[in-house]
Design an enzyme around this catalytic site. Structure first.
Site, PDB file in Angstrom:
ATOM      1  N   HIS A  21      21.639 -13.659  43.690  1.00  0.00           N
ATOM      2  CA  HIS A  21      21.478 -12.508  42.798  1.00  0.00           C
ATOM      3  C   HIS A  21      20.120 -12.418  42.114  1.00  0.00           C
ATOM      4  O   HIS A  21      19.881 -11.497  41.340  1.00  0.00           O
ATOM      5  CB  HIS A  21      22.577 -12.488  41.732  1.00  0.00           C
ATOM      6  CG  HIS A  21      22.434 -13.576  40.700  1.00  0.00           C
ATOM      7  ND1 HIS A  21      22.955 -14.831  40.859  1.00  0.00           N
ATOM      8  CD2 HIS A  21      21.813 -13.585  39.487  1.00  0.00           C
ATOM      9  CE1 HIS A  21      22.672 -15.561  39.791  1.00  0.00           C
ATOM     10  NE2 HIS A  21      21.981 -14.838  38.948  1.00  0.00           N
TER      11      HIS A  21
HETATM   12  C1  UD1 Z   1      21.705 -11.385  34.592  1.00  0.00           C
HETATM   13  C2  UD1 Z   1      20.693 -12.358  33.971  1.00  0.00           C
HETATM   14  C3  UD1 Z   1      20.504 -13.563  34.880  1.00  0.00           C
HETATM   15  C4  UD1 Z   1      21.836 -14.214  35.231  1.00  0.00           C
HETATM   16  C5  UD1 Z   1      22.800 -13.175  35.758  1.00  0.00           C
HETATM   17  C6  UD1 Z   1      24.148 -13.816  35.924  1.00  0.00           C
HETATM   18  C7  UD1 Z   1      18.883 -11.358  32.622  1.00  0.00           C
HETATM   19  C8  UD1 Z   1      17.444 -11.028  32.591  1.00  0.00           C
HETATM   20  N1  UD1 Z   1      19.379 -11.718  33.817  1.00  0.00           N
HETATM   21  O1  UD1 Z   1      21.148 -10.910  35.810  1.00  0.00           O
HETATM   22  O2  UD1 Z   1      19.698 -14.522  34.219  1.00  0.00           O
HETATM   23  O3  UD1 Z   1      21.613 -15.200  36.175  1.00  0.00           O
HETATM   24  O4  UD1 Z   1      22.915 -12.085  34.829  1.00  0.00           O
HETATM   25  O5  UD1 Z   1      24.998 -13.120  36.734  1.00  0.00           O
HETATM   26  O6  UD1 Z   1      19.540 -11.292  31.606  1.00  0.00           O
HETATM   27  N2  UD1 Z   1      25.855  -4.696  37.361  1.00  0.00           N
HETATM   28  C9  UD1 Z   1      27.059  -4.090  37.581  1.00  0.00           C
HETATM   29  N3  UD1 Z   1      28.114  -4.506  36.833  1.00  0.00           N
HETATM   30  C10 UD1 Z   1      28.036  -5.467  35.891  1.00  0.00           C
HETATM   31  C11 UD1 Z   1      26.789  -6.068  35.671  1.00  0.00           C
HETATM   32  C12 UD1 Z   1      25.701  -5.684  36.412  1.00  0.00           C
HETATM   33  O7  UD1 Z   1      27.190  -3.206  38.426  1.00  0.00           O
HETATM   34  O8  UD1 Z   1      29.049  -5.798  35.254  1.00  0.00           O
HETATM   35  C13 UD1 Z   1      24.709  -4.294  38.210  1.00  0.00           C
HETATM   36  C14 UD1 Z   1      23.904  -3.148  37.647  1.00  0.00           C
HETATM   37  O9  UD1 Z   1      23.465  -2.360  38.715  1.00  0.00           O
HETATM   38  C15 UD1 Z   1      22.715  -3.834  37.024  1.00  0.00           C
HETATM   39  C16 UD1 Z   1      22.520  -5.043  37.918  1.00  0.00           C
HETATM   40  O10 UD1 Z   1      23.824  -5.406  38.345  1.00  0.00           O
HETATM   41  O11 UD1 Z   1      21.576  -3.038  36.971  1.00  0.00           O
HETATM   42  C17 UD1 Z   1      21.867  -6.223  37.228  1.00  0.00           C
HETATM   43  O12 UD1 Z   1      22.546  -6.580  36.023  1.00  0.00           O
HETATM   44  P1  UD1 Z   1      21.729  -7.303  34.812  1.00  0.00           P
HETATM   45  O13 UD1 Z   1      22.662  -7.749  33.770  1.00  0.00           O
HETATM   46  O14 UD1 Z   1      20.602  -6.427  34.381  1.00  0.00           O
HETATM   47  O15 UD1 Z   1      21.052  -8.507  35.518  1.00  0.00           O
HETATM   48  P2  UD1 Z   1      21.672  -9.600  36.473  1.00  0.00           P
HETATM   49  O16 UD1 Z   1      21.013  -9.505  37.793  1.00  0.00           O
HETATM   50  O17 UD1 Z   1      23.156  -9.509  36.411  1.00  0.00           O
HETATM   51  N1  UDP Z   2      30.977 -17.596  39.204  1.00  0.00           N
HETATM   52  C1  UDP Z   2      32.220 -16.966  39.215  1.00  0.00           C
HETATM   53  N2  UDP Z   2      32.512 -16.085  40.219  1.00  0.00           N
HETATM   54  C2  UDP Z   2      31.625 -15.780  41.219  1.00  0.00           C
HETATM   55  C3  UDP Z   2      30.352 -16.424  41.187  1.00  0.00           C
HETATM   56  C4  UDP Z   2      30.065 -17.313  40.166  1.00  0.00           C
HETATM   57  O1  UDP Z   2      33.053 -17.225  38.335  1.00  0.00           O
HETATM   58  O2  UDP Z   2      31.941 -14.965  42.092  1.00  0.00           O
HETATM   59  C5  UDP Z   2      30.659 -18.536  38.111  1.00  0.00           C
HETATM   60  C6  UDP Z   2      30.164 -19.891  38.550  1.00  0.00           C
HETATM   61  O3  UDP Z   2      31.244 -20.807  38.712  1.00  0.00           O
HETATM   62  C7  UDP Z   2      29.268 -20.309  37.407  1.00  0.00           C
HETATM   63  C8  UDP Z   2      28.729 -19.001  36.876  1.00  0.00           C
HETATM   64  O4  UDP Z   2      29.566 -17.984  37.399  1.00  0.00           O
HETATM   65  O5  UDP Z   2      30.022 -20.942  36.388  1.00  0.00           O
HETATM   66  C9  UDP Z   2      27.309 -18.804  37.335  1.00  0.00           C
HETATM   67  O6  UDP Z   2      26.903 -17.523  37.009  1.00  0.00           O
HETATM   68  P1  UDP Z   2      25.728 -16.758  37.767  1.00  0.00           P
HETATM   69  O7  UDP Z   2      25.463 -17.398  39.083  1.00  0.00           O
HETATM   70  O8  UDP Z   2      26.086 -15.317  37.739  1.00  0.00           O
HETATM   71  O9  UDP Z   2      24.508 -16.933  36.757  1.00  0.00           O
HETATM   72  P2  UDP Z   2      23.381 -18.057  36.574  1.00  0.00           P
HETATM   73  O10 UDP Z   2      24.059 -19.360  36.376  1.00  0.00           O
HETATM   74  O11 UDP Z   2      22.501 -18.012  37.778  1.00  0.00           O
HETATM   75  O12 UDP Z   2      22.625 -17.594  35.372  1.00  0.00           O
END
Ligand code: UD1
Ligand code: UDP
Length: 385
Positions: free
Chosen positions: A204
């Protein structure tokens, strides 16, 4: 009674706050939970609340998605407005997401002490949005709770006063050890109709998934690996949005593309996988604790102990390198490993320190004090007499 406000906004935050809320309650503190709404899909939020036994938040600021600046700005303005109506003695933030930095800024400007759980991690890559968040939060938080000794070293090298640093271990491990037995009972392999053995994929990071050429090259590598080892790929919404129909195109029966799964199902898949390929931060840590080989598809990591003391290997984004690493890992499995203090007791350590009250910390690092003295002397000498 002390009023502690705990902040969570995105999926990895929920895994970190669950043990913290329990530990604070055990210390006699009743925390208030603020969900910023950064993540809002059921599978990215409610599903984890249910699996981790987190009570409903006291408020959801419903900020939703946006550009970096826009999302941070929304959290700042909505959390500030909420604080106008509610008091707080401490604000506790976790991780490195946009909700973490935005709420830290608001609290610090109100002189509310901030505790940062998972402080000190550094990828030394400022093109990562999270690296900017980590640097900024650690500069202004009061308590810096670190997961590993490398994080302490990073902070000390930045001139942070040692009195602010508390090495407490990795809070993700608290949730993992608390949930593993239940996760093992979940019949997700059957539900998804997966054949054993299988590999697990999560991707992601914008550096990979927002770049079509890189994403396609990595998908090509995954297809090659899947010839020998079928893969299951719970897709983050950012990745789903980029892949769209391409996911269907690549789904030739060897890669199972699915929506994100809940925490217990994910933990089960992680524990059962022969190999995990990821760019997630938390997944690098969880695979180390589970003893499952992990290939990290990034050029750097802020979690080096998962390599030096765990099962992680940094393989970059080159398709050839990814395929070769997968083949060599499958030929030889590494042992499980628990770095020091990754013992499931991190949250109680944090809660005990916070319950003791705000320390009389020096907000000014010793190295800066002579600069302030010099400036004050200069100002005094130019003042009209
Ligand atoms: C965010 C965090 C990242 C973390 C990740 C965990 C920042 C800068 N990034 O990245 O560090 O690793 O979360 O998963 O804070 N979206 C949906 N539904 C949701 C959430 C997101 O559709 O519930 C989609 C939207 O199109 C959105 C995109 O995902 O624009 C990215 O979401 P965002 O929270 O901005 O960043 P992440 O890539 O999720
Ligand atoms: N995770 C989850 N479901 C999924 C993928 C990840 O519950 O489909 C959990 C995973 O076990 C871990 C956390 O989400 O505890 C990690 O989150 P993510 O990879 O979104 O963020 P990051 O750690 O990179 O910030």
């Amino acid at each position: 009674m002390m009023k502690a406000v705990v902040i969570a906004g995105a999926r990895p935050n929920f895994v970190k706050i669950a043990p913290l809320l329990r530990a604070l309650r055990a210390e006699g503190v009743t925390p208030t939970l603020v969900h910023t709404g950064q993540h809002y899909d059921w599978a990215m939020s409610e599903a984890l609340f249910a699996d981790l036994g987190i009570p409903s938040p006291d408020v959801n600021l419903e900020v939703g998605s946006g550009s970096q600046g826009n999302q941070i700005a929304k959290v700042i303005s909505r959390f500030e407005a909420w604080l106008d109506e509610h008091s707080a003695d401490q604000v506790i933030v976790v991780g490195d997401v946009n909700s973490t930095i935005a709420t830290t800024l608001v609290a610090a400007k109100r002189w509310i002490p901030v505790a940062h759980v998972e402080a000190g991690l550094r990828s030394y890559d400022r093109t990562m949005p999270e690296e900017i968040n980590r640097l900024a939060v650690d500069a202004i938080a009061t308590w810096l709770f670190t997961p590993s000794a490398d994080a302490d070293e990073n902070l000390l090298a930045e001139g942070v006063h040692p009195s602010r640093i508390h090495l407490v271990g990795n809070i993700m491990v608290d949730s993992l050890l608390h949930s593993l037995a239940r996760a093992r009972e979940i019949p997700v392999v059957d539900r998804l109709g997966l054949d054993r053995p299988f590999g697990l994929v999560t991707l992601h990071r914008p550096a990979l998934v927002d770049n079509d050429a890189r994403l396609n090259a990595v998908l090509g590598a995954l297809r090659e690996i899947a010839v020998d080892l079928p893969l299951v790929f719970p897709m983050h919404p950012r990745t789903r949005a980029r892949l769209g129909d391409a996911a269907a195109m690549h789904a030739d029966g060897r890669i199972t593309f699915i929506d994100p799964v809940g925490y217990l199902e994910f933990l089960h898949l992680e524990a059962e996988a022969s190999l995990v390929l990821t760019d997630s931060g938390g997944v690098q840590e969880e695979t180390t604790v589970l003893g499952v080989p992990c290939l990290t598809l990034r050029e750097n990591t802020e979690r080096p102990v998962t390599i030096t003391q765990g099962t992680n290997r940094l393989v970059g984004l080159g398709p050839k390198e990814i395929v070769a690493a997968a083949q060599s890992v499958l030929a030889s499995k590494g042992p499980a490993s628990l770095p020091p203090l990754w013992d499931g007791q991190t949250a109680p350590r944090v809660a005990a320190i916070l319950a003791a009250g705000t320390p009389a910390v020096s907000w000014v690092p010793p190295a800066i004090a002579p600069l302030i003295d010099k400036r004050m002397t200069a100002i005094e000498s130019t003042e009209p007499r």
